[in-house]
Design a protein around this motif. Structure first.
Motif, PDB file in Angstrom:
ATOM      1  N   PHE A 172      87.524 168.522   4.979  1.00  0.00           N
ATOM      2  CA  PHE A 172      88.334 169.347   5.875  1.00  0.00           C
ATOM      3  C   PHE A 172      87.479 169.808   7.049  1.00  0.00           C
ATOM      4  CE2 PHE A 172      90.211 169.672   1.686  1.00  0.00           C
ATOM      5  CZ  PHE A 172      91.562 169.476   1.942  1.00  0.00           C
ATOM      6  N   SER A 173      88.115 169.945   8.195  1.00  0.00           N
ATOM      7  CA  SER A 173      87.404 170.344   9.414  1.00  0.00           C
ATOM      8  C   SER A 173      88.000 171.640   9.964  1.00  0.00           C
ATOM      9  CB  SER A 173      87.511 169.237  10.468  1.00  0.00           C
ATOM     10  OG  SER A 173      86.872 169.619  11.664  1.00  0.00           O
ATOM     11  N   TYR A 174      87.225 172.722   9.882  1.00  0.00           N
ATOM     12  CA  TYR A 174      87.665 174.020  10.391  1.00  0.00           C
ATOM     13  C   TYR A 174      87.152 174.175  11.822  1.00  0.00           C
ATOM     14  CZ  TYR A 174      88.216 179.108  10.762  1.00  0.00           C
ATOM     15  OH  TYR A 174      88.561 180.373  11.170  1.00  0.00           O
ATOM     16  N   THR A 175      88.017 173.858  12.791  1.00  0.00           N
ATOM     17  CA  THR A 175      87.619 173.823  14.206  1.00  0.00           C
ATOM     18  C   THR A 175      88.452 174.823  14.995  1.00  0.00           C
ATOM     19  OG1 THR A 175      89.143 171.984  14.509  1.00  0.00           O
ATOM     20  CG2 THR A 175      86.860 171.419  14.118  1.00  0.00           C
ATOM     21  N   TYR A 176      88.131 176.086  14.823  1.00  0.00           N
ATOM     22  CA  TYR A 176      88.859 177.181  15.472  1.00  0.00           C
ATOM     23  C   TYR A 176      88.685 177.171  16.988  1.00  0.00           C
ATOM     24  CZ  TYR A 176      84.116 178.967  14.977  1.00  0.00           C
ATOM     25  OH  TYR A 176      82.746 179.092  15.000  1.00  0.00           O
ATOM     26  N   ASP A 177      87.685 176.448  17.479  1.00  0.00           N
ATOM     27  CA  ASP A 177      87.379 176.433  18.920  1.00  0.00           C
ATOM     28  C   ASP A 177      87.396 175.008  19.466  1.00  0.00           C
ATOM     29  OD1 ASP A 177      85.201 175.544  17.501  1.00  0.00           O
ATOM     30  OD2 ASP A 177      83.716 176.613  18.699  1.00  0.00           O
ATOM     31  N   TYR A 178      88.309 174.193  18.983  1.00  0.00           N
ATOM     32  CA  TYR A 178      88.290 172.761  19.279  1.00  0.00           C
ATOM     33  C   TYR A 178      88.304 172.459  20.778  1.00  0.00           C
ATOM     34  CZ  TYR A 178      89.386 167.795  18.991  1.00  0.00           C
ATOM     35  OH  TYR A 178      89.352 166.424  19.131  1.00  0.00           O
ATOM     36  N   GLU A 179      89.198 173.096  21.524  1.00  0.00           N
ATOM     37  CA  GLU A 179      89.308 172.821  22.963  1.00  0.00           C
ATOM     38  C   GLU A 179      88.035 173.254  23.696  1.00  0.00           C
ATOM     39  OE1 GLU A 179      91.822 174.076  21.190  1.00  0.00           O
ATOM     40  OE2 GLU A 179      93.200 172.374  21.339  1.00  0.00           O
ATOM     41  N   GLU A 180      87.541 174.438  23.338  1.00  0.00           N
ATOM     42  CA  GLU A 180      86.327 174.945  24.003  1.00  0.00           C
ATOM     43  C   GLU A 180      85.134 174.044  23.698  1.00  0.00           C
ATOM     44  OE1 GLU A 180      83.778 179.115  24.413  1.00  0.00           O
ATOM     45  OE2 GLU A 180      84.971 178.737  22.606  1.00  0.00           O
ATOM     46  N   TYR A 181      84.987 173.666  22.437  1.00  0.00           N
ATOM     47  CA  TYR A 181      83.848 172.820  22.052  1.00  0.00           C
ATOM     48  C   TYR A 181      83.940 171.451  22.723  1.00  0.00           C
ATOM     49  CZ  TYR A 181      80.117 171.029  19.080  1.00  0.00           C
ATOM     50  OH  TYR A 181      78.927 170.499  18.637  1.00  0.00           O
ATOM     51  N   SER A 182      85.135 170.894  22.775  1.00  0.00           N
ATOM     52  CA  SER A 182      85.332 169.591  23.411  1.00  0.00           C
ATOM     53  C   SER A 182      84.928 169.629  24.875  1.00  0.00           C
ATOM     54  CB  SER A 182      86.802 169.162  23.293  1.00  0.00           C
ATOM     55  OG  SER A 182      87.182 169.020  21.952  1.00  0.00           O
ATOM     56  N   GLU A 183      85.238 170.748  25.536  1.00  0.00           N
ATOM     57  CA  GLU A 183      84.933 170.877  26.963  1.00  0.00           C
ATOM     58  C   GLU A 183      83.449 171.146  27.192  1.00  0.00           C
ATOM     59  OE1 GLU A 183      85.922 173.858  30.719  1.00  0.00           O
ATOM     60  OE2 GLU A 183      87.164 173.940  28.905  1.00  0.00           O
ATOM     61  N   LYS A 184      82.860 172.058  26.420  1.00  0.00           N
ATOM     62  CA  LYS A 184      81.487 172.496  26.686  1.00  0.00           C
ATOM     63  C   LYS A 184      80.432 171.586  26.067  1.00  0.00           C
ATOM     64  CE  LYS A 184      82.535 177.387  27.381  1.00  0.00           C
ATOM     65  NZ  LYS A 184      82.297 178.776  26.927  1.00  0.00           N
ATOM     66  N   ARG A 185      80.709 171.047  24.884  1.00  0.00           N
ATOM     67  CA  ARG A 185      79.713 170.211  24.198  1.00  0.00           C
ATOM     68  C   ARG A 185      80.060 168.732  24.314  1.00  0.00           C
ATOM     69  NH1 ARG A 185      76.489 167.348  22.596  1.00  0.00           N
ATOM     70  NH2 ARG A 185      74.930 167.609  20.949  1.00  0.00           N
ATOM     71  N   GLY A 186      81.344 168.413  24.223  1.00  0.00           N
ATOM     72  CA  GLY A 186      81.791 167.029  24.380  1.00  0.00           C
ATOM     73  C   GLY A 186      81.838 166.268  23.066  1.00  0.00           C
ATOM     74  N   LEU A 187      82.936 165.564  22.834  1.00  0.00           N
ATOM     75  CA  LEU A 187      83.121 164.766  21.625  1.00  0.00           C
ATOM     76  C   LEU A 187      83.479 163.331  21.990  1.00  0.00           C
ATOM     77  CD1 LEU A 187      85.304 167.322  19.629  1.00  0.00           C
ATOM     78  CD2 LEU A 187      82.937 166.711  19.096  1.00  0.00           C
ATOM     79  N   TYR A 188      83.083 162.393  21.146  1.00  0.00           N
ATOM     80  CA  TYR A 188      83.410 160.993  21.378  1.00  0.00           C
ATOM     81  C   TYR A 188      84.806 160.629  20.887  1.00  0.00           C
ATOM     82  CZ  TYR A 188      78.574 159.886  22.646  1.00  0.00           C
ATOM     83  OH  TYR A 188      77.359 159.822  23.281  1.00  0.00           O
ATOM     84  N   LEU A 189      85.312 161.393  19.919  1.00  0.00           N
ATOM     85  CA  LEU A 189      86.555 161.018  19.251  1.00  0.00           C
ATOM     86  C   LEU A 189      87.544 162.173  19.227  1.00  0.00           C
ATOM     87  CD1 LEU A 189      84.801 159.371  16.180  1.00  0.00           C
ATOM     88  CD2 LEU A 189      85.940 158.120  18.021  1.00  0.00           C
ATOM     89  N   ASP A 190      88.798 161.843  19.093  1.00  0.00           N
ATOM     90  CA  ASP A 190      89.831 162.842  18.841  1.00  0.00           C
ATOM     91  C   ASP A 190      89.814 163.103  17.336  1.00  0.00           C
ATOM     92  OD1 ASP A 190      92.123 164.308  18.338  1.00  0.00           O
ATOM     93  OD2 ASP A 190      93.366 163.177  19.741  1.00  0.00           O
ATOM     94  N   LEU A 191      89.163 164.178  16.926  1.00  0.00           N
ATOM     95  CA  LEU A 191      88.960 164.439  15.505  1.00  0.00           C
ATOM     96  C   LEU A 191      90.274 164.668  14.766  1.00  0.00           C
ATOM     97  CD1 LEU A 191      85.756 166.686  15.479  1.00  0.00           C
ATOM     98  CD2 LEU A 191      85.964 164.196  15.473  1.00  0.00           C
ATOM     99  N   ASN A 192      91.263 165.131  15.481  1.00  0.00           N
ATOM    100  CA  ASN A 192      92.560 165.365  14.832  1.00  0.00           C
ATOM    101  C   ASN A 192      93.191 164.048  14.372  1.00  0.00           C
ATOM    102  OD1 ASN A 192      94.400 167.336  13.954  1.00  0.00           O
ATOM    103  ND2 ASN A 192      95.780 166.852  15.636  1.00  0.00           N
ATOM    104  N   LYS A 193      92.810 162.954  15.045  1.00  0.00           N
ATOM    105  CA  LYS A 193      93.338 161.634  14.679  1.00  0.00           C
ATOM    106  C   LYS A 193      92.409 160.880  13.731  1.00  0.00           C
ATOM    107  CE  LYS A 193      95.875 160.970  19.033  1.00  0.00           C
ATOM    108  NZ  LYS A 193      95.981 160.134  20.270  1.00  0.00           N
ATOM    109  N   VAL A 194      91.132 161.156  13.824  1.00  0.00           N
ATOM    110  CA  VAL A 194      90.140 160.353  13.107  1.00  0.00           C
ATOM    111  C   VAL A 194      89.802 160.892  11.716  1.00  0.00           C
ATOM    112  CG1 VAL A 194      87.744 159.551  13.148  1.00  0.00           C
ATOM    113  CG2 VAL A 194      89.116 159.482  15.227  1.00  0.00           C
ATOM    114  N   LEU A 195      89.629 162.203  11.592  1.00  0.00           N
ATOM    115  CA  LEU A 195      89.204 162.787  10.319  1.00  0.00           C
ATOM    116  C   LEU A 195      90.292 162.665   9.253  1.00  0.00           C
ATOM    117  CD1 LEU A 195      87.376 166.009  11.555  1.00  0.00           C
ATOM    118  CD2 LEU A 195      86.367 163.834  10.863  1.00  0.00           C
ATOM    119  N   PRO A 196      89.915 162.587   7.994  1.00  0.00           N
ATOM    120  CA  PRO A 196      90.891 162.398   6.907  1.00  0.00           C
ATOM    121  C   PRO A 196      92.012 163.432   6.901  1.00  0.00           C
ATOM    122  CG  PRO A 196      88.674 162.097   6.075  1.00  0.00           C
ATOM    123  CD  PRO A 196      88.532 162.577   7.486  1.00  0.00           C
TER     124      PRO A 196
END
Length: 361
Positions: A287-311
């Motif tokens: 499980f992925s507890y990402t309470y700050d998903y939008e902020e983290y995506s913008e400030k740190r950057g992610l390669y994947l859409d975790l909402n689609k990729v993670l189990p």
């Protein structure tokens, strides 16, 4: 100083039986370099080799049979110049450039990239290409990311897995019971490992790290009947949350062997960490507890859409997270995790042994 070391290197004869190890630049005595080291020590093939660890704090190693050199000392640099092989999961040269042409530099790296790295971040101006001769990876996904982000030469990449994950490929029930007994954990409860990522930007105006929105009392109320929680986090997160062992939650931030915790855990909660990739080898719920998903995506950057990729996609609030865990269908979750694993862990189980092909053959 790089020039001085290169000059000294002219007079340092390479020792073909000397191997220098470090992990996270010398900060730790663990991870894939340690897995390769343990394999070599257990094998009589390397009885006549000299295996040396470079550490910032040599006291990290209690075993007196382990040869250690303190980082950034003259002895360290001389050892590095003499060593035929360097084995690391990050870097060996301490920000300098003194690798000799006949030194074979092996970089196992330290996980699969979910967060943006190297050339893909905002710090492109500071980026330097690794001088490693061989890189270990565990999937084609790794190859695609690292050749772009770090400018790795594909011809130097070996799709053999990560040595630190070898032991996760065949975990026995007896081993799990032994670790639980060693850690004095209850045997009648399932175990959740909660391992949140550190947010580099998450400070207030006074320079104090902002605590994640976690209500341990709520977790206890919802989960304590069937679960206990092992907490493992960056020291900054650990400091602000100040979690104490209370029979439901146990603080294992400083426990030296992460794989022990992975092996005994029935469920993993993380957020943006590659620990989810490693844990998927066990084919258990993630499980992925990402309470700050939008902020983290913008400030740190992610390669994947975790909402689609993670189990289980992502959970942005505690209530939905705890609800999902409370109603967890373990057999269904195992199948979802296995499918996730097949994309990101193509090779696993014999990465440590691959060192034979490099050194002995």
């Amino acid at each position: 100083f790089s020039f001085i070391l290169k000059f000294i290197g002219i007079f340092c004869k390479t020792d073909n039986k000397l191997i220098l190890f470090n992990s996270f630049g010398g900060a730790k005595f663990d991870d894939s370099p340690k897995a390769i080291y343990d394999y070599m020590v257990s094998s009589n093939k390397y009885d006549d080799y000299k295996l040396v660890w470079a550490l910032d704090n040599p006291k990290l190693v209690e075993n007196k049979n382990v040869k250690v050199v303190k980082n950034t000392t003259i002895k360290f640099f001389i050892t590095a110049l003499k060593a035929k092989y360097w084995i690391t999961n990050s870097s060996m040269e301490r920000g300098l450039k003194f690798k000799k042409k006949n030194t074979i530099y092996i970089n196992t790296w330290h996980g699969t990239a979910l967060k943006k790295l190297g050339r893909d971040t905002n710090s492109v101006g500071k980026f330097k290409t690794s001088k490693a001769d061989i890189f270990y990876v565990q999937s084609q996904y790794d190859i695609d990311i690292f050749t772009r982000a770090f400018n790795w030469d594909k011809n130097k990449i070996r799709l053999v897995g990560l040595p630190r994950n070898d032991e996760l490929c065949n975990v026995k029930k007896e081993e799990i019971a032994k670790i639980k007994k060693k850690l004095n954990l209850p045997l009648d409860k399932k175990i959740i490992l909660y391992a949140p990522t550190f947010r580099e930007y998450n400070y207030d105006s006074n320079g104090c790290f902002i605590a994640p929105p976690i209500n341990i009392d709520k977790w206890k109320e919802k989960l304590s009947e069937n679960y206990i929680v092992l907490f493992r986090a960056h020291y900054e997160v650990n400091k602000v949350l100040n979690i104490k062992d209370d029979g439901f939650i146990f603080n294992y931030t400083d426990y030296p062997c992460l794989n022990d915790l992975l092996k005994i855990s029935d469920v993993l909660i993380s957020d943006y960490s590659s620990i989810m990739i490693d844990y998927s080898i066990l084919e258990r719920p993630i499980f992925s507890y990402t309470y700050d998903y939008e902020e983290y995506s913008e400030k740190r950057g992610l390669y994947l859409d975790l909402n689609k990729v993670l189990p289980n996609g992502i959970q942005k609030d505690e209530d939905s997270l705890l609800e999902k865990i409370s109603n967890c269908d373990f057999e269904k979750e195992k199948r979802k995790t296995k499918k996730f694993k097949e994309k990101f862990v193509e090779k696993c189980g014999e990465a440590s042994k691959y060192i034979d092909k490099i050194i002995l053959k």
